[in-house]
Design a protein around this motif. Structure first.
Motif, mmCIF file in Angstrom:
data_model
loop_
_atom_site.group_PDB
_atom_site.id
_atom_site.type_symbol
_atom_site.label_atom_id
_atom_site.label_comp_id
_atom_site.label_asym_id
_atom_site.label_seq_id
_atom_site.Cartn_x
_atom_site.Cartn_y
_atom_site.Cartn_z
ATOM 1 N N SER A 196 0.828 4.144 -2.686
ATOM 2 C CA SER A 196 0.583 5.546 -2.351
ATOM 3 C C SER A 196 1.617 6.456 -2.998
ATOM 4 O O SER A 196 1.292 7.558 -3.451
ATOM 5 C CB SER A 196 0.649 5.765 -0.851
ATOM 6 N N PHE A 197 2.870 5.983 -3.059
ATOM 7 C CA PHE A 197 3.897 6.769 -3.749
ATOM 8 C C PHE A 197 3.505 6.987 -5.196
ATOM 9 O O PHE A 197 3.636 8.097 -5.731
ATOM 10 C CB PHE A 197 5.258 6.070 -3.674
ATOM 11 N N LEU B 14 0.828 -1.203 0.000
ATOM 12 C CA LEU B 14 0.000 0.000 0.000
ATOM 13 C C LEU B 14 0.867 1.259 0.000
ATOM 14 O O LEU B 14 0.531 2.260 -0.651
ATOM 15 C CB LEU B 14 -0.888 -0.027 1.246
ATOM 16 N N SER B 15 2.010 1.199 0.712
ATOM 17 C CA SER B 15 2.907 2.361 0.760
ATOM 18 C C SER B 15 3.431 2.714 -0.619
ATOM 19 O O SER B 15 3.372 3.879 -1.043
ATOM 20 C CB SER B 15 4.110 2.074 1.655
ATOM 21 N N ALA C 29 8.717 2.792 -11.351
ATOM 22 C CA ALA C 29 9.457 3.693 -10.464
ATOM 23 C C ALA C 29 9.022 3.518 -9.016
ATOM 24 O O ALA C 29 9.855 3.500 -8.109
ATOM 25 C CB ALA C 29 9.247 5.144 -10.902
ATOM 26 N N TRP D 68 -5.808 4.907 -10.635
ATOM 27 C CA TRP D 68 -6.060 3.753 -9.769
ATOM 28 C C TRP D 68 -5.524 2.452 -10.352
ATOM 29 O O TRP D 68 -5.163 1.539 -9.614
ATOM 30 C CB TRP D 68 -7.545 3.635 -9.423
ATOM 31 N N HIS E 233 0.582 7.095 -6.402
ATOM 32 C CA HIS E 233 -0.496 8.080 -6.421
ATOM 33 C C HIS E 233 0.067 9.491 -6.260
ATOM 34 O O HIS E 233 -0.339 10.418 -6.963
ATOM 35 C CB HIS E 233 -1.494 7.781 -5.302
ATOM 36 N N LEU E 234 1.046 9.642 -5.349
ATOM 37 C CA LEU E 234 1.654 10.964 -5.140
ATOM 38 C C LEU E 234 2.379 11.440 -6.394
ATOM 39 O O LEU E 234 2.465 12.633 -6.660
ATOM 40 C CB LEU E 234 2.643 10.924 -3.967
ATOM 41 N N PHE F 242 -2.082 2.407 -9.343
ATOM 42 C CA PHE F 242 -2.090 2.124 -7.903
ATOM 43 C C PHE F 242 -2.144 0.609 -7.661
ATOM 44 O O PHE F 242 -1.327 0.058 -6.933
ATOM 45 C CB PHE F 242 -3.321 2.815 -7.289
#
Lengths: 263, 154
Positions: free
Chosen positions: A137-138, A133-134, A205, A146, A140-141, A149
């Motif tokens: 989230s990166f 999940l981390s 990445a 999605w 997404h940032l 994601f």
């Protein structure tokens, strides 16, 4: 720092105290505390238990402690093996030292409590899920949608399983990071191959970001800044090698699949 | 309003990596919430500062100094050493992508021979990695360098 009331310490007691001090320092260093914290915490324990002064020398993989009491020196050295970062142990050790400083624990109790600290670890599947999940989230940032994601989650969760398996078998961390990065890049290159999501190269990445040695790098610079140049250099060197290992894995996977992606 | 929403999004999605990496570092359970708050505050603050036109290095410094100071408060309140939550909080800002791009750039330089473009990208990414990292850990170390010089925080 409060100076404890003077008391008589026998030769044997002094040896015991120095052993406790070196054990405290060793556990902190094994579990990823920065050098200043190691030095400060363990010398506080020695002073709290009644030594006149405590001198500590830290090297990258050993700790040397000298405890002085009324002109009598006792010196001891321990080899430090890296046991992986564990903040739980660091917290517990710190708590024992604080209690000893308030004179709530004597030598025997400190010994007892230090021996009872066990390295608490989170459930491995929880870690896999959260690390996946981390990295997702990166992505997404970085601006992924999605689909990106989800793909990042899959790639990095699998990579984390590989990393845990290799770490469990005590493989060299540099080799471990290389293999993990290879697996992550291999899985995430599928996103680029089948053109999933708005920016499929973001999957490649973001999915390797679980391999960034953040803790060693921050410890390295903070050791440098606080004057522990030699341990800082050792940490920096190790962190660079870990990055190099991960980058080799990425480059190998890219050469194999022919998907260049994000570089 | 749009900026506010994007900051909330930013904060939420940087709290997750802060917790994820805190689990890798085996941070005690009751400190995980603090790691999440720290990660959210740090990354969204950096985004906000960068939004006002400051470069990423200085923005990282602002964010990490803030976390370093909040860390002093938390550390004295819960009696735990500061790195327990400060490091996990700045993890979302660690320049991982820059670092990997640098090294893979070096590989490319060796593979395909020297080219000014690749060299430029290696240097730019490498310097960005170095300066952001310095800013992050210097910011965290600042309270013990400036304020707590001769005494421990807890």
């Amino acid at each position: 720092m409060s100076t404890p009331s003077p008391r008589i310490i026998s030769n044997e007691q002094q040896t015991d105290i120095v052993r406790l001090v070196v054990q405290t320092g060793m556990r902190l260093q094994q579990h990823g505390a920065e050098s200043k914290l190691v030095e400060q915490t363990s010398s506080r324990l020695g002073l709290a238990l009644g030594l006149d002064s405590v001198e500590i020398a830290l090297t990258a993989n050993a700790i040397i402690v000298t405890g002085l009491y009324q002109g009598r020196c006792i010196t001891t050295t321990r080899r430090v093996f890296d046991r992986g970062i564990n903040m739980h142990v660091v917290c517990e050790v710190q708590r024992i030292v604080l209690l000893a400083e308030k004179q709530l624990l004597d030598c025997d109790l400190v010994k007892d409590r230090l021996e009872r600290i066990s390295a608490f670890k989170y459930n491995r599947w929880l870690v896999v899920f959260m690390v996946g999940l981390s990295c997702a989230s990166f992505s997404h940032l970085f601006g992924g949608d999605w689909t990106v994601f989800a793909m990042t989650f899959i790639a990095s969760a699998f990579a984390m399983i590989v990393r845990q398996e290799l770490a469990h078998r005590h493989h060299n961390p540099i080799f471990n990071f290389g293999v993990t990065a290879f697996v992550a890049t291999l899985i995430s290159s599928l996103a680029v191959r089948f053109n999933l999501g708005n920016q499929p190269e973001l999957v490649m990445a973001a999915s390797v970001l679980l391999l960034v040695p953040g803790f060693p790098l921050i410890n390295a610079v903070s050791d440098f800044v606080k004057g522990h140049v030699n341990t800082g250099m050792a940490r920096w060197g190790m962190a660079t090698l870990l990055c190099l290992g991960a980058a080799s894995g990425i480059a190998l996977a890219m050469a194999l699949t022919g998907v260049r992606g994000w570089v | 309003m749009e900026l506010f929403l994007s900051l909330v999004d930013d904060a939420f999605f940087s709290a997750i990596p802060a917790i994820g990496f805190a689990l890798i570092f085996n941070v005690p359970k009751r400190m995980l919430v603090l790691c999440a708050c720290g990660g959210a505050i740090a990354h969204s603050l950096r985004t906000l500062v960068m939004h006002s036109g400051v470069s990423i290095e200085w923005a990282s410094l602002v964010a990490s100094v803030t976390i370093g100071l909040i860390g002093v408060y938390w550390s004295r309140r819960y009696l735990v050493p500061r790195p327990v939550f400060t490091v996990a909080s700045v993890i979302p800002m660690i320049p991982g992508t820059f670092a990997f791009k640098t090294i893979i750039g070096v590989f490319t330089l060796h593979d395909g021979g020297y080219s000014a473009e690749v060299m430029a990208s290696v240097l730019e990414n490498g310097l960005a990695t170095l300066f952001i990292l310095m800013a992050l850990s210097f910011g965290l170390a600042l309270p013990s360098i400036l304020i707590y010089r001769f005494r421990p925080i807890v």
